[in-house]
Motif scaffolding. Structure first.
Motif, PDB file in Angstrom:
ATOM      1  N   GLU A  76       0.831  -1.212   0.000  1.00  0.00           N
ATOM      2  CA  GLU A  76       0.000   0.000   0.000  1.00  0.00           C
ATOM      3  C   GLU A  76       0.862   1.257   0.000  1.00  0.00           C
ATOM      4  N   ARG A  77       1.980   1.187   0.717  1.00  0.00           N
ATOM      5  CA  ARG A  77       2.904   2.325   0.718  1.00  0.00           C
ATOM      6  C   ARG A  77       3.495   2.534  -0.675  1.00  0.00           C
ATOM      7  N   ARG A  78       3.844   1.431  -1.344  1.00  0.00           N
ATOM      8  CA  ARG A  78       4.379   1.534  -2.706  1.00  0.00           C
ATOM      9  C   ARG A  78       3.349   2.155  -3.642  1.00  0.00           C
ATOM     10  N   GLN A  79       2.093   1.777  -3.490  1.00  0.00           N
ATOM     11  CA  GLN A  79       1.043   2.330  -4.339  1.00  0.00           C
ATOM     12  C   GLN A  79       0.906   3.847  -4.138  1.00  0.00           C
ATOM     13  N   GLU A  80       0.959   4.275  -2.896  1.00  0.00           N
ATOM     14  CA  GLU A  80       0.836   5.707  -2.610  1.00  0.00           C
ATOM     15  C   GLU A  80       1.979   6.511  -3.210  1.00  0.00           C
ATOM     16  N   ILE A  81       3.161   5.897  -3.260  1.00  0.00           N
ATOM     17  CA  ILE A  81       4.326   6.584  -3.821  1.00  0.00           C
ATOM     18  C   ILE A  81       4.322   6.531  -5.345  1.00  0.00           C
ATOM     19  N   MET A  82       4.053   5.343  -5.896  1.00  0.00           N
ATOM     20  CA  MET A  82       4.292   5.136  -7.316  1.00  0.00           C
ATOM     21  C   MET A  82       3.142   5.565  -8.220  1.00  0.00           C
ATOM     22  N   ILE A  83       1.907   5.512  -7.752  1.00  0.00           N
ATOM     23  CA  ILE A  83       0.803   5.929  -8.632  1.00  0.00           C
ATOM     24  C   ILE A  83       0.957   7.381  -9.080  1.00  0.00           C
ATOM     25  N   PRO A  84       1.262   8.337  -8.171  1.00  0.00           N
ATOM     26  CA  PRO A  84       1.501   9.712  -8.645  1.00  0.00           C
ATOM     27  C   PRO A  84       2.683   9.814  -9.605  1.00  0.00           C
ATOM     28  N   ASP A  98     -18.352   9.943   2.356  1.00  0.00           N
ATOM     29  CA  ASP A  98     -19.260  10.994   2.827  1.00  0.00           C
ATOM     30  C   ASP A  98     -18.501  12.221   3.328  1.00  0.00           C
ATOM     31  N   ASN A  99     -17.273  12.022   3.705  1.00  0.00           N
ATOM     32  CA  ASN A  99     -16.479  13.091   4.326  1.00  0.00           C
ATOM     33  C   ASN A  99     -15.570  13.736   3.284  1.00  0.00           C
ATOM     34  N   ASP A 100     -15.804  15.034   3.000  1.00  0.00           N
ATOM     35  CA  ASP A 100     -14.973  15.743   2.016  1.00  0.00           C
ATOM     36  C   ASP A 100     -13.522  15.820   2.460  1.00  0.00           C
ATOM     37  N   GLU A 101     -13.312  15.958   3.757  1.00  0.00           N
ATOM     38  CA  GLU A 101     -11.945  16.054   4.273  1.00  0.00           C
ATOM     39  C   GLU A 101     -11.172  14.766   4.014  1.00  0.00           C
ATOM     40  N   GLU A 102     -11.875  13.645   4.156  1.00  0.00           N
ATOM     41  CA  GLU A 102     -11.246  12.355   3.889  1.00  0.00           C
ATOM     42  C   GLU A 102     -10.828  12.253   2.427  1.00  0.00           C
ATOM     43  N   LEU A 103     -11.656  12.767   1.547  1.00  0.00           N
ATOM     44  CA  LEU A 103     -11.344  12.754   0.117  1.00  0.00           C
ATOM     45  C   LEU A 103     -10.150  13.654  -0.189  1.00  0.00           C
ATOM     46  N   ASN A 119      -7.719  14.328   1.766  1.00  0.00           N
ATOM     47  CA  ASN A 119      -6.490  13.754   2.314  1.00  0.00           C
ATOM     48  C   ASN A 119      -6.083  12.451   1.624  1.00  0.00           C
ATOM     49  N   ASN A 120      -6.887  12.025   0.658  1.00  0.00           N
ATOM     50  CA  ASN A 120      -6.580  10.809  -0.085  1.00  0.00           C
ATOM     51  C   ASN A 120      -5.643  11.158  -1.244  1.00  0.00           C
ATOM     52  N   THR A 121      -4.360  10.836  -1.068  1.00  0.00           N
ATOM     53  CA  THR A 121      -3.348  11.213  -2.070  1.00  0.00           C
ATOM     54  C   THR A 121      -3.644  10.643  -3.442  1.00  0.00           C
ATOM     55  N   ILE A 122      -4.034   9.381  -3.487  1.00  0.00           N
ATOM     56  CA  ILE A 122      -4.295   8.730  -4.772  1.00  0.00           C
ATOM     57  C   ILE A 122      -5.513   9.340  -5.450  1.00  0.00           C
ATOM     58  N   ALA A 123      -6.553   9.660  -4.671  1.00  0.00           N
ATOM     59  CA  ALA A 123      -7.748  10.283  -5.239  1.00  0.00           C
ATOM     60  C   ALA A 123      -7.415  11.656  -5.815  1.00  0.00           C
ATOM     61  N   GLN A 124      -6.638  12.436  -5.088  1.00  0.00           N
ATOM     62  CA  GLN A 124      -6.269  13.775  -5.565  1.00  0.00           C
ATOM     63  C   GLN A 124      -5.440  13.684  -6.850  1.00  0.00           C
ATOM     64  N   ALA A 125      -4.464  12.771  -6.863  1.00  0.00           N
ATOM     65  CA  ALA A 125      -3.637  12.601  -8.065  1.00  0.00           C
ATOM     66  C   ALA A 125      -4.480  12.112  -9.230  1.00  0.00           C
ATOM     67  N   SER A 126      -5.438  11.242  -8.945  1.00  0.00           N
ATOM     68  CA  SER A 126      -6.312  10.714 -10.001  1.00  0.00           C
ATOM     69  C   SER A 126      -7.174  11.819 -10.599  1.00  0.00           C
ATOM     70  N   MET A 127      -7.714  12.704  -9.746  1.00  0.00           N
ATOM     71  CA  MET A 127      -8.534  13.814 -10.248  1.00  0.00           C
ATOM     72  C   MET A 127      -7.721  14.746 -11.131  1.00  0.00           C
ATOM     73  N   ARG A 128      -6.455  14.913 -10.786  1.00  0.00           N
ATOM     74  CA  ARG A 128      -5.610  15.803 -11.583  1.00  0.00           C
ATOM     75  C   ARG A 128      -5.403  15.245 -12.994  1.00  0.00           C
ATOM     76  N   ILE A 129      -5.038  13.959 -13.088  1.00  0.00           N
ATOM     77  CA  ILE A 129      -4.752  13.417 -14.423  1.00  0.00           C
ATOM     78  C   ILE A 129      -6.025  13.300 -15.253  1.00  0.00           C
ATOM     79  N   VAL A 130      -7.164  13.039 -14.600  1.00  0.00           N
ATOM     80  CA  VAL A 130      -8.437  13.010 -15.334  1.00  0.00           C
ATOM     81  C   VAL A 130      -8.743  14.400 -15.892  1.00  0.00           C
ATOM     82  N   ALA A 131      -8.490  15.432 -15.095  1.00  0.00           N
ATOM     83  CA  ALA A 131      -8.731  16.804 -15.561  1.00  0.00           C
ATOM     84  C   ALA A 131      -7.854  17.131 -16.767  1.00  0.00           C
TER      85      ALA A 131
END
Length: 456
Positions: free
Chosen positions: A363-371, A427-432, A434-446
């Motif tokens: 899981e740590r590797r995924q957080e580092i390497m996906i971005p 349900d929690n915007d703050e959780e979203l 703080n989700n590194t993979i979600a934030q990186a994913s939204m960027r590349i989709v944009a």
């Protein structure tokens, strides 16, 4: 008690006699004898004695010992004299208040000249240990980042067969850059900024040449050093390096690309492939998509030559180089899809209240390497958007372009599928946020929607 005190007093008396022997007014013979005896009288845990010797040390004579030139007719070999000087400095290096002092810092340039690949003695290892201890202050880091000092360190790194010597070289270079760049991220320091900038020309030039030409373990150790070093450099400093590279230092850019192609065209361990991807992402970040993807413009010509001269090594090399961006995008996309599928499966199991075995390392590797993979794919998207309708892109093989676009499209569909699930189940915007993979994913989709959205 009397015996111990008497013994300590006798030792201090001996130390004082040695210090008198090495005073500037003494003869060279007397100084040499004093230096030879002194280390034998010192105990590393006796801070008072070490401080006493440091205060009375003749650092000018130590400098002379370090600079002793080889002489076949000399009564005492130059290696012995250098070893004596290094042993004295090694005694001081164990104490933070001494190793960072001016008399020690000023020895760094000369100290680096005693570094010798495959040293039959322990002098080179001890010298690297001393420099590691020194590399904590701005003044010391500036001295170590001097191109002449770095060349001496890299000579050992490139030529030694001793694993310990090479490991210490890697530790020294990476720790100096890590500390220097950390300080520059906190605040601008002109002297350190200048030292990092000019040292990078030497460091990247030497490492990239090793990275391209060596085909043994040294190649992987060079990759490791590059993967540790490049992410640290502030973009403001690398911008200056980029400006100079465009004028007269561009050769190392090509060497890095060739070295990466050689590695990524082979079977690698996950850790080695990850490091290669980190280096690639950093280079794209600092030098732009053209550094990698411009070779696509040679795919059409290289394909024709390969069809006519399929056995010519130069033709095959040029063909491989031209198609490397396509290979890299495919590898990065496959890695991304595998990791995203695993994350998707894990999140769905958690959502359905099923038992999930957490693999923290994975899981740590995924957080580092996906971005990191996203950064590579984003650079590809940007390059294609800038060059697809441009006449300069006429040399690109249409089949290669179609494969790249298909790869990107398939990967982005999986990214968006994961994002939809995360958004639907969070349900929690703050959780979203703080989700590194979600934030990186939204960027590349944009980026994808902005540049290539017409394909969806």
């Amino acid at each position: 008690m009397t015996s111990i005190g008497s013994s300590k007093a006798d030792r201090f008396a001996e130390i004082d006699r040695c210090l008198a022997m090495i005073s500037p007014s003494s003869s060279d013979e007397s100084k040499f004898v004093g230096m030879l005896i002194l280390p034998k009288l010192l105990q590393q845990n006796d801070a008072a004695a070490i401080q006493h010797v440091f205060d009375g040390m003749n650092f000018t004579f130590i400098e002379r010992l370090l600079r002793t030139a080889p002489d076949e007719n000399a009564e005492v070999p130059d290696s012995v004299m250098k070893e004596i000087a290094v042993n004295i400095l090694g005694c001081f290096a164990r104490y933070e208040n001494l190793v960072t002092s001016k008399p020690m810092t000023e020895r760094i340039p000369t100290l680096s000249t005693v570094l010798t690949p495959n040293d039959p003695t322990d002098v080179t290892e001890e010298t690297l240990h001393i420099m590691l201890c020194m590399a904590v202050t701005k003044e010391s880091m500036v001295k170590i980042l001097d191109p002449d000092v770095l060349k001496n360190i890299f000579e050992v790194f490139a030529q030694t067969q001793k694993a310990k010597e090479r490991s210490l070289c890697v530790q020294l270079v990476t720790s100096v850059y890590a500390r220097a760049c950390h300080q520059l991220h906190e605040k601008p320091i002109p002297s350190l900024t200048s030292a990092v900038k000019y040292s990078l020309k030497t460091t990247l030039s030497i490492l990239s040449q090793i990275f391209k030409n060596d085909q043994d373990m040294l190649k992987f150790e060079t990759l490791h050093m590059l993967s540790q070093l490049l992410p640290l450099v502030p973009s403001t400093v690398m911008d200056k390096v980029k400006h100079d590279a465009e004028k007269s230092y561009g050769r190392w850019l090509e060497h890095l690309r060739v070295g990466l192609r050689q590695l990524l065209s082979s079977r690698l361990r996950d850790s080695d492939r990850d490091e290669a991807m980190v280096v690639t992402a950093c280079m794209l970040r600092y030098f732009g998509p053209d550094w990698l993807f411009s070779s696509l413009e040679q795919t059409k010509a290289c394909k024709r030559k390969k069809e006519k001269q399929s056995e010519d090594k130069k033709v095959l090399e040029a063909y491989a180089d031209a198609n490397f961006p396509s290979l890299l995008v495919h590898l990065s996309a496959v890695e991304t899809r595998v990791m995203l599928d695993d994350i998707n499966d894990r999140l769905r199991s958690l959502h359905n209240l099923n038992a999930v075995v957490h693999d923290e390392e994975k899981e740590r590797r995924q957080e580092i390497m996906i971005p990191v993979h996203y950064e590579i794919l984003e650079a590809c998207i940007q390059y294609l958007s800038m060059h697809f309708d441009n006449d300069s892109n006429s040399g690109t093989d249409p089949e290669v372009l179609l494969k790249i676009r298909k790869t990107l499209s398939d990967t982005l569909e999986i990214v968006m599928e994961l994002l939809r699930f995360i958004q639907d189940t969070t349900d929690n915007d703050e959780e979203l946020e703080n989700n590194t993979i979600a934030q990186a994913s939204m960027r590349i989709v944009a980026v994808w929607l902005a540049e290539e959205g017409f394909e969806l």
